[in-house]
Design a protein around this motif. Structure first.
Motif, PDB file in Angstrom:
ATOM      1  N   CYS A   1       1.798 -18.675  -6.344  1.00  0.00           N
ATOM      2  CA  CYS A   1       1.898 -17.368  -6.194  1.00  0.00           C
ATOM      3  C   CYS A   1       1.952 -16.458  -4.969  1.00  0.00           C
ATOM      4  O   CYS A   1       1.572 -17.293  -3.920  1.00  0.00           O
ATOM      5  CB  CYS A   1       1.220 -16.300  -7.376  1.00  0.00           C
ATOM      6  SG  CYS A   1      -0.679 -16.106  -6.542  1.00  0.00           S
ATOM      7  N   LEU A   2       2.457 -15.622  -4.605  1.00  0.00           N
ATOM      8  CA  LEU A   2       2.489 -14.820  -3.290  1.00  0.00           C
ATOM      9  C   LEU A   2       2.017 -13.796  -3.544  1.00  0.00           C
ATOM     10  O   LEU A   2       1.864 -12.801  -4.391  1.00  0.00           O
ATOM     11  CB  LEU A   2       4.126 -14.615  -2.899  1.00  0.00           C
ATOM     12  CG  LEU A   2       5.039 -15.536  -2.387  1.00  0.00           C
ATOM     13  CD1 LEU A   2       6.504 -15.283  -2.540  1.00  0.00           C
ATOM     14  CD2 LEU A   2       4.600 -16.598  -1.337  1.00  0.00           C
ATOM     15  N   VAL A   3       0.952 -13.368  -2.410  1.00  0.00           N
ATOM     16  CA  VAL A   3       0.154 -12.217  -2.341  1.00  0.00           C
ATOM     17  C   VAL A   3       0.436 -11.394  -1.196  1.00  0.00           C
ATOM     18  O   VAL A   3       0.692 -12.131   0.154  1.00  0.00           O
ATOM     19  CB  VAL A   3      -1.416 -12.460  -2.222  1.00  0.00           C
ATOM     20  CG1 VAL A   3      -2.063 -11.471  -2.333  1.00  0.00           C
ATOM     21  CG2 VAL A   3      -1.544 -13.396  -3.484  1.00  0.00           C
ATOM     22  N   ALA A   4       0.406 -10.118  -1.035  1.00  0.00           N
ATOM     23  CA  ALA A   4       0.715  -9.312   0.212  1.00  0.00           C
ATOM     24  C   ALA A   4      -0.260  -9.533   0.949  1.00  0.00           C
ATOM     25  O   ALA A   4      -1.644  -9.415   0.768  1.00  0.00           O
ATOM     26  CB  ALA A   4       0.812  -7.786  -0.601  1.00  0.00           C
ATOM     27  N   LYS A   5       0.024  -9.724   2.360  1.00  0.00           N
ATOM     28  CA  LYS A   5      -0.816  -9.842   3.487  1.00  0.00           C
ATOM     29  C   LYS A   5      -1.144  -8.555   3.919  1.00  0.00           C
ATOM     30  O   LYS A   5      -0.373  -8.174   5.148  1.00  0.00           O
ATOM     31  CB  LYS A   5       0.040 -10.824   4.319  1.00  0.00           C
ATOM     32  CG  LYS A   5      -1.018 -11.414   5.452  1.00  0.00           C
ATOM     33  CD  LYS A   5      -0.119 -12.701   6.172  1.00  0.00           C
ATOM     34  CE  LYS A   5      -0.923 -12.757   7.391  1.00  0.00           C
ATOM     35  NZ  LYS A   5      -0.106 -13.793   8.180  1.00  0.00           N
ATOM     36  N   GLY A   6      -2.318  -7.987   3.743  1.00  0.00           N
ATOM     37  CA  GLY A   6      -2.776  -6.843   4.078  1.00  0.00           C
ATOM     38  C   GLY A   6      -3.058  -6.666   5.811  1.00  0.00           C
ATOM     39  O   GLY A   6      -3.163  -7.555   6.259  1.00  0.00           O
ATOM     40  N   THR A   7      -2.964  -5.403   6.106  1.00  0.00           N
ATOM     41  CA  THR A   7      -3.223  -4.989   7.524  1.00  0.00           C
ATOM     42  C   THR A   7      -4.377  -4.053   7.695  1.00  0.00           C
ATOM     43  O   THR A   7      -4.566  -3.295   6.734  1.00  0.00           O
ATOM     44  CB  THR A   7      -1.814  -4.697   8.318  1.00  0.00           C
ATOM     45  OG1 THR A   7      -1.736  -3.376   7.804  1.00  0.00           O
ATOM     46  CG2 THR A   7      -0.703  -5.730   7.920  1.00  0.00           C
ATOM     47  N   ALA A   8      -4.770  -3.940   8.929  1.00  0.00           N
ATOM     48  CA  ALA A   8      -5.500  -2.591   9.452  1.00  0.00           C
ATOM     49  C   ALA A   8      -4.985  -1.413   8.636  1.00  0.00           C
ATOM     50  O   ALA A   8      -5.792  -0.456   8.332  1.00  0.00           O
ATOM     51  CB  ALA A   8      -5.856  -2.787  10.594  1.00  0.00           C
ATOM     52  N   GLU A   9      -3.565  -1.332   8.967  1.00  0.00           N
ATOM     53  CA  GLU A   9      -2.962   0.037   8.409  1.00  0.00           C
ATOM     54  C   GLU A   9      -3.118   0.241   6.940  1.00  0.00           C
ATOM     55  O   GLU A   9      -3.244   1.298   6.565  1.00  0.00           O
ATOM     56  CB  GLU A   9      -1.678  -0.235   8.973  1.00  0.00           C
ATOM     57  CG  GLU A   9      -0.944   1.205   9.221  1.00  0.00           C
ATOM     58  CD  GLU A   9       0.403   0.937   9.464  1.00  0.00           C
ATOM     59  OE1 GLU A   9       1.326   1.432   8.979  1.00  0.00           O
ATOM     60  OE2 GLU A   9       0.747   0.217  10.659  1.00  0.00           O
ATOM     61  N   ASP A  10      -2.889  -0.812   6.140  1.00  0.00           N
ATOM     62  CA  ASP A  10      -2.953  -0.992   4.781  1.00  0.00           C
ATOM     63  C   ASP A  10      -4.537  -0.541   4.491  1.00  0.00           C
ATOM     64  O   ASP A  10      -4.910   0.361   3.784  1.00  0.00           O
ATOM     65  CB  ASP A  10      -2.877  -2.233   4.241  1.00  0.00           C
ATOM     66  CG  ASP A  10      -1.377  -2.573   4.217  1.00  0.00           C
ATOM     67  OD1 ASP A  10      -0.415  -1.793   4.432  1.00  0.00           O
ATOM     68  OD2 ASP A  10      -1.254  -3.720   4.767  1.00  0.00           O
ATOM     69  N   VAL A  11      -5.627  -1.182   5.165  1.00  0.00           N
ATOM     70  CA  VAL A  11      -7.053  -0.742   4.963  1.00  0.00           C
ATOM     71  C   VAL A  11      -7.117   0.880   5.115  1.00  0.00           C
ATOM     72  O   VAL A  11      -7.777   1.567   4.372  1.00  0.00           O
ATOM     73  CB  VAL A  11      -7.901  -1.729   5.809  1.00  0.00           C
ATOM     74  CG1 VAL A  11      -9.289  -0.940   5.668  1.00  0.00           C
ATOM     75  CG2 VAL A  11      -7.830  -3.139   5.443  1.00  0.00           C
TER      76      VAL A  11
END
Ligand code: NAD
Length: 494
Positions: A36-46
């Motif tokens: 599967c593929l999982v969204a690669k979060g960023t500091a902005e997403d946090v």
């Protein structure tokens, strides 16, 4: 190759891509293939997720909800999980390679944790205080803390999430969860059930991705008030440093180097099975793994023989198969780690009694043989460091005092097993051994009613049990002047 399943993140009640639109692959440890593929979060997403959690915390839809009503939502979530155990268990096994029957067992039991905290939700109350001053009345109440940052490892994703999620919500907090980058799927599969249970948007948020940047941004975010971390000591050090930015209250559930102590009066068969359960259950990838067996010298050979005999019969293979007893390790890095420790054990003079390599008969997958070393030097690396895999060290002892001394000779203090039929000895050793969890003539038992946690390098704070609710609330004291007289001298403390 079939198209990979794609998982976005969950922020403020919506499924969203990361700010960069990037994804990373998650692998099936039994095949080594991405599944599967999982969204690669960023500091902005946090930042987005924490702000959503803060708004939800302040929103009367959540903040004015009665504790009884919150309890009902948790109970509903428990019911919804109970109806989806099979499916969720498959996602966990696909992601971390642990046995389907172990994950199924864990998930069948998971609703009990939600029911337990559902029941506790409206029993979180303060006290009236017998204040030693006339005309002053004081009482305490327990209030939610605010936005909780929950960070979990890969070995039991939903179970370890639940230990944080259920008490955090019962107490009226909101939460941003960062699952391990190795095992994000099962939590994202849980999200629709959280929605269906009726939790308002923003109360539960999930940001997927890596320790850096997601874990760092989350644990240092100025709006985070509480951090619940489960993982290894290195990441924990970052978490503590990060919390210097926001002064969030931190609990740490870290690793262990747990002893299983077998006295000469123990039932040798049971003790051998306890040792096997402690270190080869979950392929040793358990924080409470009983990775050091201390055997009294008079029964040493007998118990070791039984342990080796059972280890040699362990069925290694496909974690989805009913007959499998040890599946693959979670990552390729885990296999390298085992090879590294086997080499270290040999170099430092331990005798390899069984295993020690990848099983020859299996071509694909991150497998490693159940491995047993024996030695007398308890200071060598394999006896001191958390290996987090199927490697057992076996050490002889002569007296009870020596056993306690040896058991307490690492930096850790999470769990311990004691095998004896001598009642007084069981109590003496349970008292003296440095561990937050002690099992006598059993190993790896859990319950929502019992606390989990350790000391020293095993971390601090407690999860599970009623104590956990205090970790998610803070006390407020209210003073009320009941006097009809004018205010006394304002220049002295009353
Ligand atoms: P890990 O420390 O590598 O990762 C744990 C989590 O921390 C992951 O989600 C990871 O992304 C995150 N992380 C990494 N760096 C971070 C940072 N700088 N800031 C914030 N978060 C960061 O551990 P792991 O390899 O996933 O899991 C194995 C460890 O977890 C072992 O030490 C094991 O004993 C421990 N564990 C403890 C318990 C317990 O209840 N005591 C239970 C299970 C596992």
């Amino acid at each position: 190759m079939a198209e990979l399943k794609t998982y976005r993140m969950y922020i403020n009640g919506e499924w969203v891509e990361s700010s960069t639109g990037e994804y990373f692959e998650s692998h099936n440890p039994a095949t080594e293939e991405p599944w599967c593929l999982v969204a690669k979060g960023t500091a902005e997403d946090v930042d987005r997720a924490v702000r959503a959690a803060q708004s939800a915390f302040e929103n009367p839809q959540w903040s004015s909800m009665t504790y009884t009503q919150r309890g009902k939502l948790l109970r509903r979530l428990g019911d919804l999980i109970a109806a989806r155990v099979e499916e969720l268990a498959v996602y966990e096994t696909l992601d971390n390679g642990k046995l389907i029957r172990e994950m199924r067992g864990q998930l069948q039991y998971l609703p009990e944790f939600f029911y337990y905290y559902a029941g506790l939700a409206d029993k979180i109350h303060g006290e009236t205080l017998p204040i030693d001053k006339p005309d002053l009345f004081a009482f305490t109440s327990r209030e939610p803390i605010g936005v909780v940052a929950a960070i979990t490892p890969w070995n039991s994703p939903l179970y370890l999430t639940t230990l944080k999620l259920a008490p955090a919500l019962a107490a009226g907090n909101t939460i941003v969860i960062k699952p391990s980058e190795v095992t994000s799927a099962s939590l994202l599969e849980l999200v629709p059930l959280i929605e269906e249970a009726g939790f308002p948007p923003g109360v539960v948020n999930v940001v997927t991705g890596f320790g850096d940047p997601v874990g760092n941004a989350l644990t240092s975010h100025p709006l985070v008030r509480r951090i619940a971390f489960t993982g290894g000591p290195e990441s924990a050090r970052h978490v503590i440093r990060n919390s210097a930015e926001n002064f969030a209250r931190v609990t740490l559930e870290l690793g262990g180097k747990s002893p299983n102590i077998v006295f000469e009066d123990a039932d040798a068969d049971n003790a051998a099975m306890g040792i096997i359960a402690g270190i080869f259950g979950a392929a040793g990838q358990s924080c409470v793994a009983g990775s050091r067996a201390f055997l009294h010298k008079n029964i040493y050979d007998r118990v070791l023989e039984k342990v080796v005999d059972r280890a040699s019969k362990i069925v290694i293979g496909d974690p989805m198969a009913a007959e499998t007893e040890v599946g693959p390790l979670a990552t390729a890095g885990q296999v390298k780690r085992m090879e590294h420790y086997v080499q270290a054990g040999r170099e430092q003079g331990a005798r390899l009694v069984y295993g020690g390599k990848k099983p020859e008969a299996i071509q694909k997958g991150w497998y490693f043989e159940p491995t047993i070393f024996e030695h007398t030097d308890t200071q060598i690396r394999i006896a001191q460091e958390e290996i987090f895999g199927p490697i057992l060290t076996v050490i002889p002892f002569e007296t009870e005092e020596e056993a306690i001394l040896l058991a307490n000779s690492t930096n850790y203090g999470l769990a311990a097993g004691i095998w004896t039929n001598h009642l007084a000895r069981a109590h003496r050793v349970a008292k003296s051994v440095r561990a937050g969890i002690v099992w006598v003539n059993t190993y790896r038992s859990i319950s929502p009613i019992a606390p989990i946690g350790g000391s020293h390098w095993s971390g601090y704070g407690r999860e599970s049990g009623y104590e956990a609710i205090y970790e998610y609330t803070q006390s407020k004291v209210v003073w009320v002047n009941t006097s009809a007289d004018p205010m006394p001298d304002p220049f002295i403390m009353r």
